[in-house]
Design a protein around this motif. Sequence first.
Motif, PDB file in Angstrom:
ATOM      1  N   TYR A 400     -36.904 120.876 -47.748  1.00  0.00           N
ATOM      2  CA  TYR A 400     -35.369 121.475 -47.903  1.00  0.00           C
ATOM      3  C   TYR A 400     -35.034 122.088 -47.114  1.00  0.00           C
ATOM      4  CZ  TYR A 400     -36.286 122.114 -52.659  1.00  0.00           C
ATOM      5  OH  TYR A 400     -36.211 121.691 -54.568  1.00  0.00           O
ATOM      6  N   ARG A 401     -34.604 121.408 -45.739  1.00  0.00           N
ATOM      7  CA  ARG A 401     -34.448 120.832 -44.174  1.00  0.00           C
ATOM      8  C   ARG A 401     -32.971 120.457 -44.468  1.00  0.00           C
ATOM      9  NH1 ARG A 401     -35.281 126.199 -44.692  1.00  0.00           N
ATOM     10  NH2 ARG A 401     -36.414 127.232 -43.416  1.00  0.00           N
ATOM     11  N   LEU A 402     -32.178 119.975 -45.026  1.00  0.00           N
ATOM     12  CA  LEU A 402     -31.592 119.057 -44.288  1.00  0.00           C
ATOM     13  C   LEU A 402     -30.783 119.212 -43.194  1.00  0.00           C
ATOM     14  CD1 LEU A 402     -32.640 119.009 -47.341  1.00  0.00           C
ATOM     15  CD2 LEU A 402     -30.058 117.897 -48.402  1.00  0.00           C
ATOM     16  N   THR A 403     -30.276 118.315 -42.735  1.00  0.00           N
ATOM     17  CA  THR A 403     -28.889 118.773 -41.573  1.00  0.00           C
ATOM     18  C   THR A 403     -28.175 118.193 -42.017  1.00  0.00           C
ATOM     19  OG1 THR A 403     -31.119 117.321 -40.421  1.00  0.00           O
ATOM     20  CG2 THR A 403     -28.662 117.715 -39.293  1.00  0.00           C
ATOM     21  N   GLY A 404     -27.029 119.272 -42.081  1.00  0.00           N
ATOM     22  CA  GLY A 404     -25.141 119.216 -43.136  1.00  0.00           C
ATOM     23  C   GLY A 404     -24.163 118.727 -42.019  1.00  0.00           C
ATOM     24  N   GLU A 405     -24.709 117.393 -42.165  1.00  0.00           N
ATOM     25  CA  GLU A 405     -23.549 116.604 -41.036  1.00  0.00           C
ATOM     26  C   GLU A 405     -22.741 116.026 -41.867  1.00  0.00           C
ATOM     27  OE1 GLU A 405     -22.598 116.323 -37.988  1.00  0.00           O
ATOM     28  OE2 GLU A 405     -24.238 115.401 -37.353  1.00  0.00           O
ATOM     29  N   LYS A 406     -22.071 116.301 -43.573  1.00  0.00           N
ATOM     30  CA  LYS A 406     -21.409 115.704 -44.060  1.00  0.00           C
ATOM     31  C   LYS A 406     -20.138 116.002 -43.575  1.00  0.00           C
ATOM     32  CE  LYS A 406     -21.534 115.420 -49.330  1.00  0.00           C
ATOM     33  NZ  LYS A 406     -22.584 115.215 -50.745  1.00  0.00           N
ATOM     34  N   GLY A 407     -19.779 117.690 -42.833  1.00  0.00           N
ATOM     35  CA  GLY A 407     -18.505 117.971 -42.559  1.00  0.00           C
ATOM     36  C   GLY A 407     -17.981 116.667 -41.603  1.00  0.00           C
ATOM     37  N   ALA A 408     -18.714 116.053 -40.662  1.00  0.00           N
ATOM     38  CA  ALA A 408     -18.284 114.994 -39.948  1.00  0.00           C
ATOM     39  C   ALA A 408     -18.667 113.849 -40.185  1.00  0.00           C
ATOM     40  CB  ALA A 408     -19.167 115.571 -38.500  1.00  0.00           C
ATOM     41  N   ALA A 409     -19.202 113.872 -40.972  1.00  0.00           N
ATOM     42  CA  ALA A 409     -19.781 112.158 -41.211  1.00  0.00           C
ATOM     43  C   ALA A 409     -18.443 111.592 -41.913  1.00  0.00           C
ATOM     44  CB  ALA A 409     -21.018 111.563 -41.724  1.00  0.00           C
ATOM     45  N   SER A 410     -18.543 112.288 -43.050  1.00  0.00           N
ATOM     46  CA  SER A 410     -17.164 112.335 -44.550  1.00  0.00           C
ATOM     47  C   SER A 410     -16.579 111.257 -43.961  1.00  0.00           C
ATOM     48  CB  SER A 410     -16.770 112.614 -44.977  1.00  0.00           C
ATOM     49  OG  SER A 410     -16.864 113.885 -45.242  1.00  0.00           O
ATOM     50  N   VAL A 411     -15.484 109.929 -44.428  1.00  0.00           N
ATOM     51  CA  VAL A 411     -15.173 109.140 -43.595  1.00  0.00           C
ATOM     52  C   VAL A 411     -14.753 109.343 -42.019  1.00  0.00           C
ATOM     53  CG1 VAL A 411     -12.419 108.253 -43.818  1.00  0.00           C
ATOM     54  CG2 VAL A 411     -13.660 109.462 -45.320  1.00  0.00           C
TER      55      VAL A 411
ATOM     56  N   GLN D 862     -32.854 127.125 -59.794  1.00  0.00           N
ATOM     57  CA  GLN D 862     -33.713 127.877 -60.102  1.00  0.00           C
ATOM     58  C   GLN D 862     -34.961 127.558 -59.311  1.00  0.00           C
ATOM     59  OE1 GLN D 862     -35.606 129.106 -63.692  1.00  0.00           O
ATOM     60  NE2 GLN D 862     -35.772 131.163 -63.599  1.00  0.00           N
ATOM     61  N   ARG D 863     -35.410 126.436 -59.192  1.00  0.00           N
ATOM     62  CA  ARG D 863     -36.674 125.817 -58.903  1.00  0.00           C
ATOM     63  C   ARG D 863     -36.533 125.502 -57.827  1.00  0.00           C
ATOM     64  NH1 ARG D 863     -40.893 125.090 -57.251  1.00  0.00           N
ATOM     65  NH2 ARG D 863     -42.708 124.045 -58.573  1.00  0.00           N
ATOM     66  N   SER D 864     -35.782 125.056 -57.289  1.00  0.00           N
ATOM     67  CA  SER D 864     -35.195 124.677 -55.791  1.00  0.00           C
ATOM     68  C   SER D 864     -35.618 126.211 -55.585  1.00  0.00           C
ATOM     69  CB  SER D 864     -34.024 123.724 -55.649  1.00  0.00           C
ATOM     70  OG  SER D 864     -34.636 122.307 -56.413  1.00  0.00           O
ATOM     71  N   LEU D 865     -34.209 127.050 -55.794  1.00  0.00           N
ATOM     72  CA  LEU D 865     -34.470 128.436 -55.054  1.00  0.00           C
ATOM     73  C   LEU D 865     -35.919 129.399 -55.207  1.00  0.00           C
ATOM     74  CD1 LEU D 865     -32.329 130.611 -54.572  1.00  0.00           C
ATOM     75  CD2 LEU D 865     -31.741 131.388 -56.662  1.00  0.00           C
ATOM     76  N   ARG D 866     -36.414 128.791 -55.734  1.00  0.00           N
ATOM     77  CA  ARG D 866     -37.588 129.714 -55.757  1.00  0.00           C
ATOM     78  C   ARG D 866     -38.335 129.000 -54.666  1.00  0.00           C
ATOM     79  NH1 ARG D 866     -40.552 128.109 -61.249  1.00  0.00           N
ATOM     80  NH2 ARG D 866     -39.344 129.680 -62.503  1.00  0.00           N
ATOM     81  N   ILE D 867     -38.306 127.767 -54.632  1.00  0.00           N
ATOM     82  CA  ILE D 867     -39.052 127.334 -52.927  1.00  0.00           C
ATOM     83  C   ILE D 867     -38.572 127.880 -51.830  1.00  0.00           C
ATOM     84  CG2 ILE D 867     -39.560 125.241 -51.448  1.00  0.00           C
ATOM     85  CD1 ILE D 867     -39.472 124.047 -54.695  1.00  0.00           C
ATOM     86  N   LEU D 868     -37.412 128.113 -52.129  1.00  0.00           N
ATOM     87  CA  LEU D 868     -36.881 128.745 -50.858  1.00  0.00           C
ATOM     88  C   LEU D 868     -37.137 130.138 -50.717  1.00  0.00           C
ATOM     89  CD1 LEU D 868     -32.832 127.320 -51.607  1.00  0.00           C
ATOM     90  CD2 LEU D 868     -34.562 126.659 -49.389  1.00  0.00           C
ATOM     91  N   GLN D 869     -37.172 130.423 -51.891  1.00  0.00           N
ATOM     92  CA  GLN D 869     -37.765 132.272 -51.601  1.00  0.00           C
ATOM     93  C   GLN D 869     -38.450 131.721 -49.925  1.00  0.00           C
ATOM     94  OE1 GLN D 869     -36.864 133.147 -55.651  1.00  0.00           O
ATOM     95  NE2 GLN D 869     -35.899 135.200 -54.870  1.00  0.00           N
TER      96      GLN D 869
END
Lengths: 413, 68, 201, 967
Positions: A400-411, D862-869
């Motif tokens: 769950y450690r995404l790299t938020g590049e969406k703002g720059a890359a879309s189109v 919910q399930r993902s939030l649990r992981i993040l918590q």
Amino acid sequence: MPYRLLRFGVSRKHPEPRMFTRYDSLKAAYDVVIIGAGGHGLAAAYYLARDHGIRNVAVLEKGYIGGGNTGRNTTIIRSNYLTPEGVKFYDESVRLWQDLAADFDLNLFYSTRGHYTLAHTDAAMRTMRWRAEVNKHYGVRSEAVDADFVKRGIPSIDMTCGGHAPILGALFHAPGAIARHDAVAWGYGRGADRRGVEIHQQTEVTGIRLKGGRVTGVDTTRGHIATSKVLCAVAGFTPRILDMVELHTPIYVHPLQAMVSEPVKPWLDPIIVSGSLHVYVSQSARGELVMGASLDPYELHATRPTLDFVEGLASHMLDMFPFLSEVKVNRQWAGLADMTPDFAPIMGITPVEGFFLDAGWGTWGFKATPVCGKTMSHTVATGRNHPLIEGFTFDRFARYRLTGEKGAASVGH
Amino acid sequence: MPDPDTCSDVDWSAYVFNRSGSPGIKYEWWCHIASGFWFVALRDTARDEVLATYPAEAVRRGLPENAS
Amino acid sequence: MRDTAAGALSMTVGGRRDRLGLKGPRAAEWLAAHGIAVPMLPNTWMPSEAADGADALLVARLGSAEFFVEDAAAGTKLKRLATSGDEHPPGVYPVLREDWAIDLGGTGVHDVLAQICNVNFAALTLDSHPVIMTLMIGVAVLVIPQTVAGAAAGSGSNGGSSGNFMCRYRIWCDPTFGPYLSESLGAVVIDCGGRIMGDRG
Amino acid sequence: MMYRADADAQEWIDRAMPLGFTFEGREYRGYAGDTISSALAAAGVPYLARSFKYHRPRSILSFANHDSNNLFQVDGVPNVRGDVTLLREGMRVSALNTFGGLARDKARVLDHFARILPVGFYYKAFHSKRLFPRWERMFRRLTGLGEVSLDAPRQATPKRYGFCDVLVIGGGPSGLSAALAAAASGARVALVDESLRLSGNGAPSSLVRAVQDSAGINLYPATIAAGYYADHWVALAQQSYLTKMRAGAVVFATGVIGQPAVFRNNDLPGVMLASGALRLMARHSVAPGRRVVMLAGNLEAYSASLELHARGVTIAAIVDLRAAPESDAAVTDCAALGIEVLRAHAPYEALSGPDGTVAALTVAPCDSGTQVDASSPRRIDCDAVLMSVGWAAATQLFLQAGGSTRFSEELQQFVPRAAPSGIFVAGRVNGIYNLESRLADGRRAGVQAAAHAGFAVAGSAAAAQGTAAAHGTATAHGSRCPSHRYPIVDHPLAKNFVDFDEDLQVKDLENAAQEGFDSSELLKRYSTVGMGPSQGKHSNMNALRVLARYRGVAVEELGLTTSRPMYHPVPLKLLAGRSFYPERRTPSDAQHAALGALWMPAGNWRRPEYYAVPGESRAQSIDAEVRAVRSSVGLIDVGTLGKIEIYGPQAAELLDRAYAGRYSDLKVGMTRYGLMLDESAVIVDDGVIARLAPELFYFTTTTGGSATVFRELLRLNALWGLDCALVNVTGHRAAFNFAGPLSREILQRLTDIDLRDDAFPYLAVRSGLIAGVVARLLRVGFVGEVGYEIHVAAGSGAEVWQALHTAGASRGLRPFGVEAQRVLRLEKGHFIVGQDTDGLTDPQEANAMWAVAMKKPFFVGQRSLRILQAREPRQKLVGIELAAAAPLPKECHLVIERGVIAGRVTSVAHSRTLNKSIGLAMLSPDLAVVGRDIQIRVEDGSMLAARVAAAPFYDPKNLRQKPRLSA
């Protein structure tokens, strides 16, 4: 005229050697097998041979050199991204681009033209400012500029965009450039070829052999190859290769289309992008307007062109440049884009030992060609991810450690 | 969807993010925008050919996995 | 509408008629109980004669359990229904219908439609009383084609080149898109040599 | 030298109607019915253009809309195709890409540099970092064709959808008979033909008339089938509009394209395709020359010679590349006329006269592979050289449609191998040349296409036996082979052009192949063969022959490059059409305009940013609007919020699953904040959810989110199959927020609803009449004052707004816009989804866990939030304060901690109410502590000091919503 051209005049026979050696057969084994003879694959091969002394390398290509997205993109090069990971990575790429022609002794028509990302809403303006600030922090020349600046930089543009989307300002990125896309693949290919790398065209990978979670070989339409290291650099086809090693990623494939006009005398110097209007356009050295828009709306693994695409793009082009009404569209085409949820690539080592990934190139792969070659060759040679790609690792989704590049890359482009 | 209460974090993140990106014959949700009618289409993503469509209820009666 | 529909191409912004939207498993029942007959098939419509013999209500079935009813220009039936005060039982849910309505008719109407919508209206079979939900120049619309009263009833294709009777279209959309749709559509109508009529309800 | 021949009954020009025009500044005359090129040719203009690379003089080649050397600048319009553009009185025509005019083009010196400008020369030099920019400027001066005039107006042309059962592309004999046959089967047929008139192109005139008279056939003359798209959708480009034709089946009767012979100086003005010369003569009575040499590779050369001879043109000789011509009437007739025929001879070099046009042709004996014995070439004086050596099948659209082709050695052309469902091919593109056979093949294709479209009739037998032809076992009846296998002659001095668009000679292609670009795709990309305006229509075939010979393989092994739209280039205006932009307006839009609203876009809505008041600056107006809300009352149109109703026994269940909060326990008559997450726990939307009845909820979404949220809820409901239904009433309801200390008192006078706190507490919802209109009232606190969201039917929106505005006018009411609302909500510390949150923000990071009911059995995210918590969040949304005096940072300026990016300002404003600057910032957790000092860097790089502060800033205890404070 430069003297070096005179030799063509004096020599009776064409004095140029062959760029790519034709090999009749595959060897039984290679130290590294690279799948995909596009810019990325060839760049990795080039730096493996040049910087890491690994020359026993085969690059396998099911079509022809540079026939995939390398030859289908709209050739825009920039580093005005949003995330620190992205900015550092693409900035290194731009740095490498600048010396590539000299490296190759091949003219890539690398042309720094300046790049405007137009903002038509205050929300877009905020994003431009965000990108500008992050860019400047890492020494990248970008500024959030106002409408007057845009008007001065692009005097011919309709600032109201047909009254539909008034331009409030832009992100101006001075280093924004374009280059002759095919030549990049040829340059890397020739350089790799001269260093002993074997490029095999019309050679399709049909399977990858694993033993105990490690790569042991590759099956192709021209026979089996033993190897312990495979680099997958097949943007648009990545999921098919991943199936061979039973890896799962968020990558989904959408077509990305583009079109080109008949040549007209150059009138447009900078590169223009509008997120709201879904347009990006630049004028090539031949005088053609090279135009693109956003992705096709749904998954498809074919490069069929659509009429909706040219209709929408033409309409938005005329919003910005009404005087182009009579300019003709010569050709449209499409490529296949590996998309990821955070609009950042997926690179480096994977759970399968010896299988390296250079994927998730969405709509932003061309500009990254040199730095991908650099970082992936390092990663393949050392077995450890290059520091510059830490933000793009395979496991970031599970973490769950995404790299938020969406703002720059879309189109993006 | 894996059972949120019993599945592992890894399985869940795989469900949330990963998808089968290869070309093939897949179930997909489609919406007729003008009427807001949702249905499921069986489509060949290699050739962009819709082979069959089903009302949403069919999904609950159970279509193969990748109908997401 | 007759004069406009039967003759030259024209567009009329259809004004505010009384409308009733109903949804829910028992909506059909409820309508029947209030003397409003409903079509059997989804995406079809039928005129429903009011008891007092006034102009017919237009009753459209939008889904298995969704209905759209519009009163005639001078109709009073729905008003009385609304003020009759009897509560909606469970399984019957009123849906607010503030739709913007446009009437389009006359010779060349299909040339206009061909410029704003990808549905082949000329090929519709009118005797099946179709209701079309589609997009027109980017806006979701509900469309009901009607043969003009007095003209030959539609059999097979409703014309195009060989059409020997006129057809008029009533088009409804979200009211907040109304001004846009009217203006854009009006421009096309005028381009095609048509007239824009005042609001005639 | 070309000239206007004597009048002919069939000619298209009207000699009674002369037209004046200028070319390169000089005055000329042509006739109505002339094209630009035919008029110039008739006027004896020696050459019409300069070539792209070497700037060699060029004139007409094919006269068929692929002469890239017939492009002109016409009245300010670039790249106008002179061979197919009708002449108009007063046209101002000039040549393209010349430097100092057509005649004394300075760039013509480039022709002498040809030897040192080999294929791809620009890859091999000019790339020193220092010099490239200068070279590039030079290139950009030299390249390009016509010039766009930057003040040309936007042209909005119509686009229309078209429908037909059978679309026939091509108005030649096979196309006409296909159309007629399909129509006879009862299909509605559309027949598309490029040329300005439907001439039938050699078809019996009776057939042409039959087609014109057929009620079942809609004719599209002067129309280009620009591209084939999925499901038999074809873009038809007409002069002034685009038709998007949806067909039940398509017949490609697209014919063949004449191919040039390749020999030294084959590009001289006066050297042209015989087929082009015939078109010029038949339509415009322009003769190619007085004494012409005909190059023959097929029978058509002989019939062409006869036609021209009949119009008074002397045929100096027929130079036949083959050892012997067919035994055919045309051949014997030529002999009878005493026309000399040189067999097994090839053109060796064309020689130019003083005016740059062809003056003679040297020919030499050759073998079947066109290897010439140049020891003693023979010179034939002439003023034109016509080429009839072969054809290339126009398979472009067929290939776009997914058809496949094979190269027939027997015919020396590509023919269809397999056609996709609903696609049929007829005529010469099938390799069928004999007229009778073309007509039969057309009938066959027409019947098959009609049958495919559901119009099967007796005669499907004919269809069945015909299919063979469609799949390429066709032979060139009556002609041994219509195309010569290698009409290409080497010459030590080159200038034997394969591609006239790009100035590519034989050696250029051989050299490209030698450098490793030896597949058809790589050859194209490196040499640019086929990439010019004509898209390779006369170069691809010969280029393949050159490459095949170089590699010693069969043409079939190389294959064609991919075919893409457009078949001919199409102007942007036709593709763009009128371009419609859906715009939404709230019911009280007119009132806002009347009140001086300055608009800002919000999705496809327009919303008042603020209301300009004469004598006030923007800032002053916004301040005044804020002050009104804080001190008396304000009125804002919130009708753009998404508005959804959900009803049914399981309505609460759906909301409990779709939103993070809990609604099953929400009391009827009360509202609760709603936070929506996606499955990865990212905040995607928010709103207020009201329970109107046990089984009826009414709730709002963000303005931007309304459509997508509603759609996703519909999907989830379909997926879960709960017993409830949703209705999107966003556009059917108007909504206003009437807020401020005086709101209750003023509103009470307009409504029968008891507004007293005990009867209508904070967060309650009530129904009743307002100004006589049925309304729903939600008591909300978004702007931090006692406030009522008033929802009424859209049709009553305007009058209710008016009533509220009037009621408050005397008490200091101001209508307020989006800007004032931003300040007000910021004082209250409310975040805006998408501004204060980004594409990765979860509820922990946004401090919104209070709105999340983790104990629920399930909700999306919910399930993902649990992981993040279980882990430290990456960032935290907090309030920040700056001294009133301090300059204001901008939104998205960065927070810098020890030289590292530690966050960003997401919202900021100066609050007159609080007399300080306040904002929200997304900070790394270690900084997200109330009282912590932070540094904000602004554009110029300077730092601003700020401090993390507790939000809300205004009325932190929410006392203003408490009964005892209320008026």
